[in-house]
Enzyme design. Structure first.
Site, PDB file in Angstrom:
ATOM      1  N   LYS A   1       0.806  -1.232   0.000  1.00  0.00           N
ATOM      2  CA  LYS A   1       0.000   0.000   0.000  1.00  0.00           C
ATOM      3  C   LYS A   1       0.835   1.278   0.000  1.00  0.00           C
ATOM      4  O   LYS A   1       0.414   2.293  -0.540  1.00  0.00           O
ATOM      5  CB  LYS A   1      -0.942   0.016   1.214  1.00  0.00           C
ATOM      6  CG  LYS A   1      -2.124  -0.935   1.078  1.00  0.00           C
ATOM      7  CD  LYS A   1      -3.063  -0.750   2.264  1.00  0.00           C
ATOM      8  CE  LYS A   1      -4.264  -1.674   2.157  1.00  0.00           C
ATOM      9  NZ  LYS A   1      -5.287  -1.351   3.154  1.00  0.00           N
TER      10      LYS A   1
ATOM     11  N   ASP B   1     -10.027   3.361   2.426  1.00  0.00           N
ATOM     12  CA  ASP B   1     -10.159   2.714   3.744  1.00  0.00           C
ATOM     13  C   ASP B   1     -10.778   3.651   4.791  1.00  0.00           C
ATOM     14  O   ASP B   1     -11.604   3.218   5.606  1.00  0.00           O
ATOM     15  CB  ASP B   1      -8.794   2.241   4.250  1.00  0.00           C
ATOM     16  CG  ASP B   1      -8.278   1.030   3.486  1.00  0.00           C
ATOM     17  OD1 ASP B   1      -9.097   0.214   3.033  1.00  0.00           O
ATOM     18  OD2 ASP B   1      -7.041   0.907   3.338  1.00  0.00           O
TER      19      ASP B   1
END
Ligand code: ATR
Length: 280
Positions: free
Chosen positions: A70, A106
């Site tokens: 990520k 997220d």
């Protein structure tokens, strides 16, 4: 049916074999009759840049990015959204005519799930966040976006990691990393676990030293979804508090990624049941 015009999206990570994302997204594509397919690619660190180049070369519509890529993937993208930049991680890539744009969905997933499943009318003033790893970054960003949240106590096993995260993300002095007194605990309306403690197969572990700090009027959020009921959630229930797991966060980050790729908002209930079915 997959045909000559089917668009491909997917996830890169390592490991990826247990991911629920293919099930969630493919169910939503089917539900809406969209000509897309979602696949999982196991990509090691050494292959990350080639994988991103390949995504561009193959004209894939987009990609999810999971552990451990990520942060590292950001170096290979053309544009990073302000949110992903602030969080320091990308979990969704959109291929816009060969230009790769990195997003982070997220934090949206966390906020949306708490808004929907949470029991409070307003976000509480005082919050405790357990953990300072990758997952904590998105949750902390989401909390700092809420004007109602005045104090965030960040508790982490490795104190210095918590302090570094607080210094990096909090410019307003809303994040505290010192130990908490009983009277400070009494103010807490929301307790979030973003550590990996309690994650399968470590299902009997508790991320808190002392569960007696949990009070009935607290909302306890564990961002773990495997198991669906963690030890922390069990303790919260015993204390009379409301507890929720991380399934909602998983689904809503996926809803936003789906929308970024296709321009269409999928039905979250389709994605929830596909994820649950996949976890059986
Ligand atoms: P993720 O990307 O899932 O957040 P991570 O970046 O490795 O994974 O972070 C894991 C988090 O869980 C960290 O906050 C870690 O604490 P440390 O910073 O002290 O490592 C926490 N964690 C993992 N195992 C733990 C344990 N046994 N006890 C307490 N905290 C733990």
């Amino acid at each position: 049916m997959i045909n000559g015009s089917t668009r491909v999206v997917g996830v890169i990570g390592d490991p990826v074999d247990h991911t629920a994302s293919p099930a969630m997204h493919n169910a939503a594509f089917k539900d809406l009759g969209l000509d897309y397919i979602y696949v999982a690619f196991r990509v090691g660190n050494a292959e990350l840049s080639e994988a991103v180049k390949g995504m561009r070369a193959l004209n894939m519509a987009g990609m999810n990015v999971t552990v451990p890529h990520k942060k590292a993937v950001m170096a290979y993208l053309d544009v990073i959204s302000p949110e992903a930049r602030a969080i320091g991680a990308v979990n969704t890539i959109v291929n816009k005519d060969g230009k790769l744009i990195g997003h982070n969905t997220d934090a949206f997933g966390f906020t949306k799930s708490v808004d929907l499943e949470g029991t409070f009318k307003e976000w509480p003033q005082t919050v405790v966040l357990l953990g300072a790893g990758g997952a904590a970054r998105a949750v902390l960003f989401a909390l700092l976006q809420r004007p109602e949240v005045e104090r965030i106590h960040l508790i982490n096993r490795t104190l210095v990691r918590g302090e570094l995260l607080a210094n990096e993300m909090d410019s307003e002095g809303r994040v505290y990393t010192g130990s908490m007194s009983d009277s400070e605990w009494a103010e807490v309306g929301l307790l979030i676990n973003s550590t990996s403690v309690g994650l399968f197969p470590d299902v009997t572990s508790l991320p808190l030293r002392d569960a007696s700090v949990i009070r009935p009027d607290m909302l306890v959020v564990d961002i773990i979804y495997k198991p669906l009921q963690t030890q922390l959630m069990l303790k919260a229930g015993e204390c009379g508090a409301t507890a929720m797991n991380g399934l909602g966060m998983l689904v809503w980050q996926g809803v936003r990624a789906f929308e970024l790729w296709t321009g269409v908002i999928p039905r979250s209930e389709i994605m929830i049941s596909a994820a649950l079915e996949n976890m059986k």
